[in-house]
Design a protein around this motif. Structure first.
Motif, PDB file in Angstrom:
ATOM      1  N   ARG A 107       0.825  -1.210   0.000  1.00 52.19           N
ATOM      2  CA  ARG A 107       0.000   0.000   0.000  1.00 52.19           C
ATOM      3  C   ARG A 107       0.859   1.260   0.000  1.00 52.19           C
ATOM      4  NH1 ARG A 107      -4.762  -1.513   4.418  1.00 52.19           N
ATOM      5  NH2 ARG A 107      -5.667  -3.269   3.249  1.00 52.19           N
ATOM      6  N   LEU A 108       1.973   1.206   0.697  1.00 53.46           N
ATOM      7  CA  LEU A 108       2.881   2.348   0.673  1.00 53.46           C
ATOM      8  C   LEU A 108       3.412   2.606  -0.733  1.00 53.46           C
ATOM      9  CD1 LEU A 108       4.978   1.934   3.952  1.00 53.46           C
ATOM     10  CD2 LEU A 108       3.571   3.900   3.327  1.00 53.46           C
ATOM     11  N   ARG A 109       3.753   1.523  -1.420  1.00 54.80           N
ATOM     12  CA  ARG A 109       4.237   1.676  -2.796  1.00 54.80           C
ATOM     13  C   ARG A 109       3.147   2.231  -3.698  1.00 54.80           C
ATOM     14  NH1 ARG A 109       6.995  -3.189  -1.728  1.00 54.80           N
ATOM     15  NH2 ARG A 109       5.303  -4.409  -2.688  1.00 54.80           N
ATOM     16  N   VAL A 110       1.931   1.757  -3.551  1.00 53.36           N
ATOM     17  CA  VAL A 110       0.817   2.255  -4.366  1.00 53.36           C
ATOM     18  C   VAL A 110       0.635   3.755  -4.144  1.00 53.36           C
ATOM     19  CG1 VAL A 110      -1.683   2.177  -4.679  1.00 53.36           C
ATOM     20  CG2 VAL A 110      -0.383   0.048  -4.498  1.00 53.36           C
ATOM     21  N   TRP A 111       0.686   4.179  -2.885  1.00 53.36           N
ATOM     22  CA  TRP A 111       0.546   5.598  -2.577  1.00 53.36           C
ATOM     23  C   TRP A 111       1.743   6.388  -3.105  1.00 53.36           C
ATOM     24  CZ3 TRP A 111      -1.880   9.772  -1.962  1.00 53.36           C
ATOM     25  CH2 TRP A 111      -1.424  10.830  -1.196  1.00 53.36           C
ATOM     26  N   TYR A 112       2.939   5.832  -2.958  1.00 53.92           N
ATOM     27  CA  TYR A 112       4.152   6.531  -3.377  1.00 53.92           C
ATOM     28  C   TYR A 112       4.139   6.816  -4.877  1.00 53.92           C
ATOM     29  CZ  TYR A 112       9.135   7.672  -3.635  1.00 53.92           C
ATOM     30  OH  TYR A 112      10.344   8.307  -3.840  1.00 53.92           O
ATOM     31  N   TRP A 113       3.704   5.835  -5.657  1.00 55.60           N
ATOM     32  CA  TRP A 113       3.660   5.998  -7.113  1.00 55.60           C
ATOM     33  C   TRP A 113       2.310   6.508  -7.597  1.00 55.60           C
ATOM     34  CZ3 TRP A 113       8.126   6.090  -9.404  1.00 55.60           C
ATOM     35  CH2 TRP A 113       9.196   5.362  -8.873  1.00 55.60           C
ATOM     36  N   GLY A 114       1.251   6.164  -6.887  1.00 56.09           N
ATOM     37  CA  GLY A 114      -0.081   6.557  -7.334  1.00 56.09           C
ATOM     38  C   GLY A 114      -0.340   8.040  -7.213  1.00 56.09           C
ATOM     39  N   ALA A 115       0.206   8.676  -6.179  1.00 54.24           N
ATOM     40  CA  ALA A 115      -0.025  10.109  -5.988  1.00 54.24           C
ATOM     41  C   ALA A 115       0.506  10.937  -7.164  1.00 54.24           C
ATOM     42  CB  ALA A 115       0.580  10.571  -4.670  1.00 54.24           C
ATOM     43  N   PRO A 116       1.758  10.759  -7.583  1.00 58.95           N
ATOM     44  CA  PRO A 116       2.220  11.549  -8.735  1.00 58.95           C
ATOM     45  C   PRO A 116       1.474  11.216 -10.020  1.00 58.95           C
ATOM     46  CG  PRO A 116       3.872   9.907  -8.097  1.00 58.95           C
ATOM     47  CD  PRO A 116       2.861   9.958  -7.000  1.00 58.95           C
ATOM     48  N   ILE A 117       1.123   9.943 -10.185  1.00 56.39           N
ATOM     49  CA  ILE A 117       0.352   9.574 -11.379  1.00 56.39           C
ATOM     50  C   ILE A 117      -1.010  10.257 -11.360  1.00 56.39           C
ATOM     51  CG2 ILE A 117      -0.814   7.652 -12.535  1.00 56.39           C
ATOM     52  CD1 ILE A 117       1.534   5.870 -11.646  1.00 56.39           C
ATOM     53  N   GLY A 118      -1.626  10.307 -10.173  1.00 55.99           N
ATOM     54  CA  GLY A 118      -2.946  10.912 -10.058  1.00 55.99           C
ATOM     55  C   GLY A 118      -2.951  12.388 -10.402  1.00 55.99           C
ATOM     56  N   VAL A 119      -2.018  13.165  -9.831  1.00 56.96           N
ATOM     57  CA  VAL A 119      -2.026  14.603 -10.115  1.00 56.96           C
ATOM     58  C   VAL A 119      -1.617  14.862 -11.567  1.00 56.96           C
ATOM     59  CG1 VAL A 119      -1.638  15.276  -7.715  1.00 56.96           C
ATOM     60  CG2 VAL A 119       0.336  14.916  -9.218  1.00 56.96           C
ATOM     61  N   THR A 120      -0.771  14.006 -12.125  1.00 54.50           N
ATOM     62  CA  THR A 120      -0.380  14.178 -13.527  1.00 54.50           C
ATOM     63  C   THR A 120      -1.557  13.902 -14.457  1.00 54.50           C
ATOM     64  OG1 THR A 120       1.884  13.509 -12.965  1.00 54.50           O
ATOM     65  CG2 THR A 120       1.280  13.492 -15.283  1.00 54.50           C
ATOM     66  N   LEU A 121      -2.331  12.873 -14.165  1.00 58.83           N
ATOM     67  CA  LEU A 121      -3.523  12.590 -14.975  1.00 58.83           C
ATOM     68  C   LEU A 121      -4.540  13.717 -14.874  1.00 58.83           C
ATOM     69  CD1 LEU A 121      -4.047   8.759 -14.348  1.00 58.83           C
ATOM     70  CD2 LEU A 121      -3.231   9.877 -16.437  1.00 58.83           C
ATOM     71  N   LEU A 122      -4.711  14.258 -13.667  1.00 60.22           N
ATOM     72  CA  LEU A 122      -5.621  15.396 -13.511  1.00 60.22           C
ATOM     73  C   LEU A 122      -5.155  16.568 -14.361  1.00 60.22           C
ATOM     74  CD1 LEU A 122      -7.944  16.887 -12.083  1.00 60.22           C
ATOM     75  CD2 LEU A 122      -6.325  17.447 -10.242  1.00 60.22           C
ATOM     76  N   ALA A 123      -3.859  16.857 -14.321  1.00 63.56           N
ATOM     77  CA  ALA A 123      -3.315  17.938 -15.141  1.00 63.56           C
ATOM     78  C   ALA A 123      -3.532  17.670 -16.623  1.00 63.56           C
ATOM     79  CB  ALA A 123      -1.827  18.111 -14.849  1.00 63.56           C
ATOM     80  N   ALA A 124      -3.372  16.419 -17.046  1.00 64.05           N
ATOM     81  CA  ALA A 124      -3.544  16.075 -18.454  1.00 64.05           C
ATOM     82  C   ALA A 124      -4.983  16.309 -18.900  1.00 64.05           C
ATOM     83  CB  ALA A 124      -3.138  14.619 -18.688  1.00 64.05           C
TER      84      ALA A 124
END
Length: 537
Positions: free
Chosen positions: A36-53
């Motif tokens: 879960r820590l890994r998912v959060w660590y990588w998921g957070a930047p992916i999430g804000v980048t997708l929102l920006a896209a």
């Protein structure tokens, strides 16, 4: 020197009470496993980048018209991709270009006020998707804006060692209107911001690289029985070299990139002096300025200028560019000690002097020009597109409609970031936090030089160059408001509540202002409701 955040200590006589909040406890349970820590660590930047896209690419081709300075940069980009230099266009070429007749340019050169790299970036999108649609004109600039959000996230995580704060910074950059608008129009300034931001990241990485190697070198000298009073000279600093390259690329978009080079180089010398003082070196100031300082100059400045010249490769390797054969045609070749300089370099130098003379003397009044003293307060945003229609025209089903693109930041984010900037200046003086010093250096590099040109014709949208650092400064302030999980429960709850309300309100305002950032047709009265200040009209 303390690290963020600093809070008042609990009095020794006070009885210990509950700390943190139930939200902290729940979040700890959510992240209790390595997966879960890994998912959060990588998921957070992916999430804000997708929102920006989504916010930058959605309906990017609307309006299908060259807006504001796209009339220069899009057409220049297209001729660059065909000729290697900026060609000229016939009168009323915009109408033809909008209609899809994109090859009406001539091989005659056109004088331009900015270096070519930003236009080459725009050209990449047009070559990939075609010049006949507005999506192709703007997609490369939009991708740059999306990547900038990711870089802001990564820098914030490195600064504050918190994925939550990094996600907050990325989220604010993703939803701010000024960043959205500057990613949705094919101008140069988004690329200035991006290369400057990457260079900032390299300076951040060099800070730790240098400190570790300085400490090791000093320790080795002392172990050998020598007194390193001045300290060593560290030549292998790859992040400084990378920063110089990126500043050269930044200047290859607009000359303001050289200001980032100057500010970052001076910052590096200051950081060197602080590191040498911590290492116990007697002559830490003179060692930083007179020993490491020249090495820092050599590592950053020459490579920046070489890279800058390389951005002119298209002009250099072709024959038709403006002033390409000026020296030969005017018999003004350099003589004497400079006679060895290649003619292409003599001609390029002359071109640069003419660009400088043009830029420094640009005083043509414009209805949306703005004084840089007002930029932090967002007094005069730039209207890049406005079309008013009446009922029955272009799908308008009320008495009158408006379609606008205004480089207006999310008011809550922008004004809060401006207020945070003044707070951070106080905080730097009081606590001397290195994170704050670095952030303020970024703001200074992108903003302060414009105060030298108050009488020139300049615009609020230039502030995109330092917006990432305003966002990072706001994130630093949010860190202080949030406090720590070890804070007393009432303090922690208040901090979380204030930040949650702020982020929620910012998101609501983004939804509200979205139409005037993207050229959507809305009723005229609704457009007026967005003009909170008379100077916004």
């Amino acid at each position: 020197m303390s690290s963020l955040p600093v809070t008042d200590p609990v009095p020794a006589h006070a009885a210990p009470g509950p700390i943190g909040s139930r939200l902290d406890d729940w979040w700890a349970r959510v992240l209790r496993t390595p997966t879960r820590l890994r998912v959060w660590y990588w998921g957070a930047p992916i999430g804000v980048t997708l929102l920006a896209a989504v916010l930058r690419l959605w309906d990017l081709g609307s309006p299908h018209a060259l807006v504001f300075d796209e009339t220069f940069y899009v057409k220049d980009a297209w001729t660059l991709s065909h000729l290697g230099y900026e060609g000229s266009w016939p009168a009323k070429a915009d109408e033809q270009f909008n209609a899809g007749d994109t090859d009406v340019f001539t091989s005659s050169p056109s004088f331009v006020a900015h270096p070519p790299l930003g236009k080459w970036i725009i050209a990449l999108g047009m070559l990939a998707t075609g010049a006949g649609n507005a999506f192709g004109w703007r997609v490369a600039t939009a991708i740059v804006g999306v990547l900038a959000v990711l870089v802001v996230f990564l820098i914030a995580r490195a600064l504050f060692t918190s994925t939550i704060i990094a996600a907050t910074a990325g989220f604010l950059m993703a939803i701010d209107g000024h960043a959205i608008v500057m990613s949705r129009v094919a101008l140069l300034d988004n690329s200035v911001m991006f290369f400057g931001l990457l260079a900032f990241g390299c300076i951040l990485l060099d800070r730790r690289w240098h400190a570790n190697r300085l400490a090791a070198a000093v320790s080795a000298e002392r172990s050998a029985g020598r007194d390193p009073a001045w300290g060593p000279v560290l030549w292998w600093r790859p992040w400084l070299i990378a920063a110089g390259i990126l500043c050269g690329l930044c200047a290859g978009v607009k000359w303001s990139g050289f200001y980032f080079l100057a500010f970052f180089a001076v910052y590096t010398v200051v950081v060197d002096a602080v590191a040498r003082r911590r290492a116990g070196l007697a002559f830490y100031l003179s060692g930083a300025a007179l020993k490491q300082g020249p090495a820092t100059f050599v590592l950053m400045v020459p490579v920046a200028f070489v890279v800058y010249i390389a951005t002119w490769t298209g002009w250099i390797v072709t024959d038709g560019g403006y002033y390409r054969h000026w020296a030969e045609s005017t018999h003004m070749q350099w003589t004497g000690a400079l006679s060895w300089v290649p003619l292409w370099l003599q001609n390029l130098w002359h071109y640069q002097t003419e660009m400088y003379n043009y830029s420094i003397n640009l005083h043509v009044p414009h209805p949306y020009q703005s004084n840089p003293l007002t930029w932090l307060f967002m007094i005069r945003p730039t209207s890049m597109y406005y079309v008013g229609t009446t009922q029955g025209q272009g799908g308008c089903d009320v008495s009158s409609c408006s379609a606008a693109i205004t480089s207006l930041g999310n008011p809550l984010i922008w004004w809060a970031a401006a207020a945070a900037l003044f707070y951070l200046i106080y905080r730097l003086v009081r606590y001397r936090e290195w994170q704050i010093g670095l952030i303020l250096t970024g703001v200074a590099a992108g903003y302060l030089p414009w105060l030298l040109y108050i009488n020139r014709t300049i615009f609020q949208f230039y502030s995109i160059a330092f917006e990432p650092y305003l966002i990072l400064g706001l994130a630093a302030t949010i860190t202080v408001v949030l406090g720590r999980r070890t804070d007393p429960r009432p303090r922690r709850r208040r901090g979380i509540a204030w930040v949650a309300v702020f982020l929620g309100a910012a998101a609501v305002l983004t939804a509200y202002f979205w139409p005037i950032w993207t050229g959507e047709q809305i009723p005229f009265w609704f457009w007026q409701m967005h003009m909170w200040l008379p100077s916004w009209v």
